[in-house]
Structure formats: C-alpha cells, structure tokens
Design a protein around this motif. Structure first.
Motif, PDB file in Angstrom:
ATOM      1  N   ARG A 214       0.834  -1.209   0.000  1.00  0.00           N
ATOM      2  CA  ARG A 214       0.000   0.000   0.000  1.00  0.00           C
ATOM      3  C   ARG A 214       0.870   1.262   0.000  1.00  0.00           C
ATOM      4  NH1 ARG A 214      -3.021  -3.329   3.350  1.00  0.00           N
ATOM      5  NH2 ARG A 214      -2.118  -2.504   5.246  1.00  0.00           N
ATOM      6  N   LEU A 215       1.999   1.213   0.699  1.00  0.00           N
ATOM      7  CA  LEU A 215       2.883   2.379   0.767  1.00  0.00           C
ATOM      8  C   LEU A 215       3.599   2.638  -0.554  1.00  0.00           C
ATOM      9  CD1 LEU A 215       4.485   1.765   4.279  1.00  0.00           C
ATOM     10  CD2 LEU A 215       2.912   3.599   3.666  1.00  0.00           C
ATOM     11  N   ILE A 216       3.882   1.563  -1.291  1.00  0.00           N
ATOM     12  CA  ILE A 216       4.559   1.672  -2.589  1.00  0.00           C
ATOM     13  C   ILE A 216       3.594   1.117  -3.632  1.00  0.00           C
ATOM     14  CG2 ILE A 216       6.694   1.198  -3.844  1.00  0.00           C
ATOM     15  CD1 ILE A 216       7.903   0.229  -1.179  1.00  0.00           C
ATOM     16  N   PRO A 217       2.653   1.895  -4.092  1.00  0.00           N
ATOM     17  CA  PRO A 217       1.559   1.364  -4.912  1.00  0.00           C
ATOM     18  C   PRO A 217       1.960   0.795  -6.266  1.00  0.00           C
ATOM     19  CG  PRO A 217       1.449   3.757  -4.790  1.00  0.00           C
ATOM     20  CD  PRO A 217       2.530   3.325  -3.857  1.00  0.00           C
ATOM     21  N   ASN A 218       3.034   1.254  -6.880  1.00  0.00           N
ATOM     22  CA  ASN A 218       3.390   0.794  -8.222  1.00  0.00           C
ATOM     23  C   ASN A 218       4.428  -0.314  -8.229  1.00  0.00           C
ATOM     24  OD1 ASN A 218       1.630   2.621  -9.425  1.00  0.00           O
ATOM     25  ND2 ASN A 218       3.142   4.242  -9.352  1.00  0.00           N
ATOM     26  N   VAL A 219       4.723  -0.897  -7.081  1.00  0.00           N
ATOM     27  CA  VAL A 219       5.714  -1.966  -7.030  1.00  0.00           C
ATOM     28  C   VAL A 219       5.005  -3.312  -7.146  1.00  0.00           C
ATOM     29  CG1 VAL A 219       5.717  -2.200  -4.507  1.00  0.00           C
ATOM     30  CG2 VAL A 219       7.753  -2.816  -5.794  1.00  0.00           C
ATOM     31  N   SER A 220       5.614  -4.231  -7.903  1.00  0.00           N
ATOM     32  CA  SER A 220       5.033  -5.569  -7.992  1.00  0.00           C
ATOM     33  C   SER A 220       5.418  -6.354  -6.740  1.00  0.00           C
ATOM     34  CB  SER A 220       5.545  -6.290  -9.242  1.00  0.00           C
ATOM     35  OG  SER A 220       6.915  -6.612  -9.110  1.00  0.00           O
ATOM     36  N   ARG A 221       4.639  -7.364  -6.434  1.00  0.00           N
ATOM     37  CA  ARG A 221       4.924  -8.193  -5.258  1.00  0.00           C
ATOM     38  C   ARG A 221       6.280  -8.887  -5.405  1.00  0.00           C
ATOM     39  NH1 ARG A 221       0.427  -8.624  -2.090  1.00  0.00           N
ATOM     40  NH2 ARG A 221       0.977 -10.582  -1.095  1.00  0.00           N
ATOM     41  N   LYS A 222       6.624  -9.281  -6.629  1.00  0.00           N
ATOM     42  CA  LYS A 222       7.901  -9.962  -6.878  1.00  0.00           C
ATOM     43  C   LYS A 222       9.081  -9.036  -6.585  1.00  0.00           C
ATOM     44  CE  LYS A 222      10.576 -12.417 -10.245  1.00  0.00           C
ATOM     45  NZ  LYS A 222      11.263 -12.155 -11.443  1.00  0.00           N
ATOM     46  N   VAL A 223       9.021  -7.812  -7.089  1.00  0.00           N
ATOM     47  CA  VAL A 223      10.105  -6.856  -6.867  1.00  0.00           C
ATOM     48  C   VAL A 223      10.222  -6.527  -5.382  1.00  0.00           C
ATOM     49  CG1 VAL A 223      10.837  -4.462  -7.279  1.00  0.00           C
ATOM     50  CG2 VAL A 223      10.051  -5.872  -9.177  1.00  0.00           C
ATOM     51  N   LEU A 224       9.095  -6.296  -4.720  1.00  0.00           N
ATOM     52  CA  LEU A 224       9.117  -6.000  -3.294  1.00  0.00           C
ATOM     53  C   LEU A 224       9.705  -7.160  -2.508  1.00  0.00           C
ATOM     54  CD1 LEU A 224       8.465  -4.107  -0.986  1.00  0.00           C
ATOM     55  CD2 LEU A 224       6.130  -5.011  -0.992  1.00  0.00           C
ATOM     56  N   THR A 225       9.296  -8.371  -2.826  1.00  0.00           N
ATOM     57  CA  THR A 225       9.837  -9.554  -2.153  1.00  0.00           C
ATOM     58  C   THR A 225      11.338  -9.656  -2.362  1.00  0.00           C
ATOM     59  OG1 THR A 225       7.746 -10.735  -2.406  1.00  0.00           O
ATOM     60  CG2 THR A 225       9.701 -12.075  -2.025  1.00  0.00           C
ATOM     61  N   ASN A 226      11.797  -9.461  -3.590  1.00  0.00           N
ATOM     62  CA  ASN A 226      13.234  -9.549  -3.875  1.00  0.00           C
ATOM     63  C   ASN A 226      14.017  -8.493  -3.104  1.00  0.00           C
ATOM     64  OD1 ASN A 226      12.908 -11.697  -5.617  1.00  0.00           O
ATOM     65  ND2 ASN A 226      12.924 -10.448  -7.457  1.00  0.00           N
ATOM     66  N   GLN A 227      13.517  -7.266  -3.071  1.00  0.00           N
ATOM     67  CA  GLN A 227      14.251  -6.210  -2.384  1.00  0.00           C
ATOM     68  C   GLN A 227      14.257  -6.416  -0.877  1.00  0.00           C
ATOM     69  OE1 GLN A 227      13.864  -2.271  -3.888  1.00  0.00           O
ATOM     70  NE2 GLN A 227      14.566  -3.041  -5.858  1.00  0.00           N
ATOM     71  N   LEU A 228      13.153  -6.889  -0.317  1.00  0.00           N
ATOM     72  CA  LEU A 228      13.136  -7.203   1.113  1.00  0.00           C
ATOM     73  C   LEU A 228      14.108  -8.343   1.424  1.00  0.00           C
ATOM     74  CD1 LEU A 228       9.324  -6.944   1.841  1.00  0.00           C
ATOM     75  CD2 LEU A 228      11.103  -5.469   2.784  1.00  0.00           C
ATOM     76  N   ASN A 229      14.116  -9.375   0.592  1.00  0.00           N
ATOM     77  CA  ASN A 229      15.035 -10.499   0.820  1.00  0.00           C
ATOM     78  C   ASN A 229      16.493 -10.070   0.720  1.00  0.00           C
ATOM     79  OD1 ASN A 229      13.117 -12.460   1.388  1.00  0.00           O
ATOM     80  ND2 ASN A 229      12.841 -12.987  -0.757  1.00  0.00           N
ATOM     81  N   GLU A 230      16.808  -9.174  -0.209  1.00  0.00           N
ATOM     82  CA  GLU A 230      18.181  -8.683  -0.328  1.00  0.00           C
ATOM     83  C   GLU A 230      18.579  -7.879   0.911  1.00  0.00           C
ATOM     84  OE1 GLU A 230      18.444  -6.554  -4.027  1.00  0.00           O
ATOM     85  OE2 GLU A 230      18.144  -8.391  -5.209  1.00  0.00           O
ATOM     86  N   LEU A 231      17.669  -7.061   1.430  1.00  0.00           N
ATOM     87  CA  LEU A 231      17.963  -6.315   2.649  1.00  0.00           C
ATOM     88  C   LEU A 231      18.149  -7.248   3.840  1.00  0.00           C
ATOM     89  CD1 LEU A 231      15.485  -3.331   2.183  1.00  0.00           C
ATOM     90  CD2 LEU A 231      17.988  -3.183   2.243  1.00  0.00           C
ATOM     91  N   ILE A 232      17.382  -8.332   3.879  1.00  0.00           N
ATOM     92  CA  ILE A 232      17.542  -9.335   4.938  1.00  0.00           C
ATOM     93  C   ILE A 232      18.893 -10.028   4.806  1.00  0.00           C
ATOM     94  CG2 ILE A 232      16.680 -11.550   5.801  1.00  0.00           C
ATOM     95  CD1 ILE A 232      13.827 -10.485   5.046  1.00  0.00           C
ATOM     96  N   GLN A 233      19.268 -10.414   3.586  1.00  0.00           N
ATOM     97  CA  GLN A 233      20.559 -11.071   3.348  1.00  0.00           C
ATOM     98  C   GLN A 233      21.724 -10.166   3.721  1.00  0.00           C
ATOM     99  OE1 GLN A 233      20.502 -12.194  -0.764  1.00  0.00           O
ATOM    100  NE2 GLN A 233      19.074 -13.884  -0.439  1.00  0.00           N
ATOM    101  N   ASP A 234      21.571  -8.855   3.513  1.00  0.00           N
ATOM    102  CA  ASP A 234      22.624  -7.903   3.852  1.00  0.00           C
ATOM    103  C   ASP A 234      22.591  -7.490   5.322  1.00  0.00           C
ATOM    104  OD1 ASP A 234      23.525  -7.929   1.239  1.00  0.00           O
ATOM    105  OD2 ASP A 234      22.353  -6.173   0.644  1.00  0.00           O
ATOM    106  N   ASN A 235      21.732  -8.138   6.118  1.00  0.00           N
ATOM    107  CA  ASN A 235      21.584  -7.867   7.554  1.00  0.00           C
ATOM    108  C   ASN A 235      21.211  -6.414   7.843  1.00  0.00           C
ATOM    109  OD1 ASN A 235      22.167 -10.505   8.435  1.00  0.00           O
ATOM    110  ND2 ASN A 235      24.333 -10.119   8.105  1.00  0.00           N
ATOM    111  N   MET A 236      20.444  -5.816   6.952  1.00  0.00           N
ATOM    112  CA  MET A 236      20.002  -4.450   7.171  1.00  0.00           C
ATOM    113  C   MET A 236      18.625  -4.416   7.829  1.00  0.00           C
ATOM    114  SD  MET A 236      21.453  -2.634   3.782  1.00  0.00           S
ATOM    115  CE  MET A 236      21.457  -1.014   4.497  1.00  0.00           C
TER     116      MET A 236
END
Length: 93
Positions: free
Chosen positions: A54-76
């Motif tokens: 809802r906060l990022i209305p034009n983002v696809s679920r796939k892109v959001l999932t990938n970016q969240l997973n990358e931030l998790i992998q980077d321990n951010m």
C-alpha cells in the motif's frame, strides 16, 4: 543484471577485494525501493508485507519480495514471523 552485480559484490566481500568503501555501500542500496523501505522502518515499528504494497503502490509483489530479501541477506533488516492462528510476517529495522 542486478543479481549479477550482487553476486560479484558478494564474491569481492568474501575475498576482501574492495577498492573503496563507497563501492560496498552502493551495492547494498542498489534497488529502486530499498531506501524507501529503510526510511519507513526507521521508526522501529514492524511493517507487514501488505502494508508495504500500500505504501509503494506501483511496485510488484515480486520486486518488493526480492528487495526485502536482499535487505535481509545484507543484515540491514530482520524478518519476524509471528505464529498465531494465521501466520503474520513483518520486517523490522
């Protein structure tokens, strides 16, 4: 392409082969929505995945999932799963 760059960065981190600290930092923040995600998490309150959609209305679920997973992998950020009758997953800084 972004995944190729991330893989090269991971290899360079493991070998300790960074010429500049900026290079490492830039590789961690690559991604259109990562800074926005970190900005929203700055308050310390966990945010559910659907709230990010809802906060990022034009983002696809796939892109959001990938970016969240990358931030998790980077321990951010950290992923927290709360076990209830229905499973809740949120991310936090």
């Amino acid at each position: 392409m972004q995944e190729d760059i991330r893989q090269k960065v991971k290899e360079r981190i493991q070998s300790g082969d960074f010429d500049c600290a900026k290079e490492l930092t830039m590789s961690m923040f690559m991604g259109k929505h990562k800074l926005f995600i970190l900005w929203e998490l700055r308050k310390g309150n966990p945010i559910h995945f659907n709230e990010f959609t809802r906060l990022i209305p034009n983002v696809s679920r796939k892109v959001l999932t990938n970016q969240l997973n990358e931030l998790i992998q980077d321990n951010m950020i950290k992923k927290r799963t709360m076990m209830k009758a229905t499973s809740n997953v949120s991310v936090m800084n």
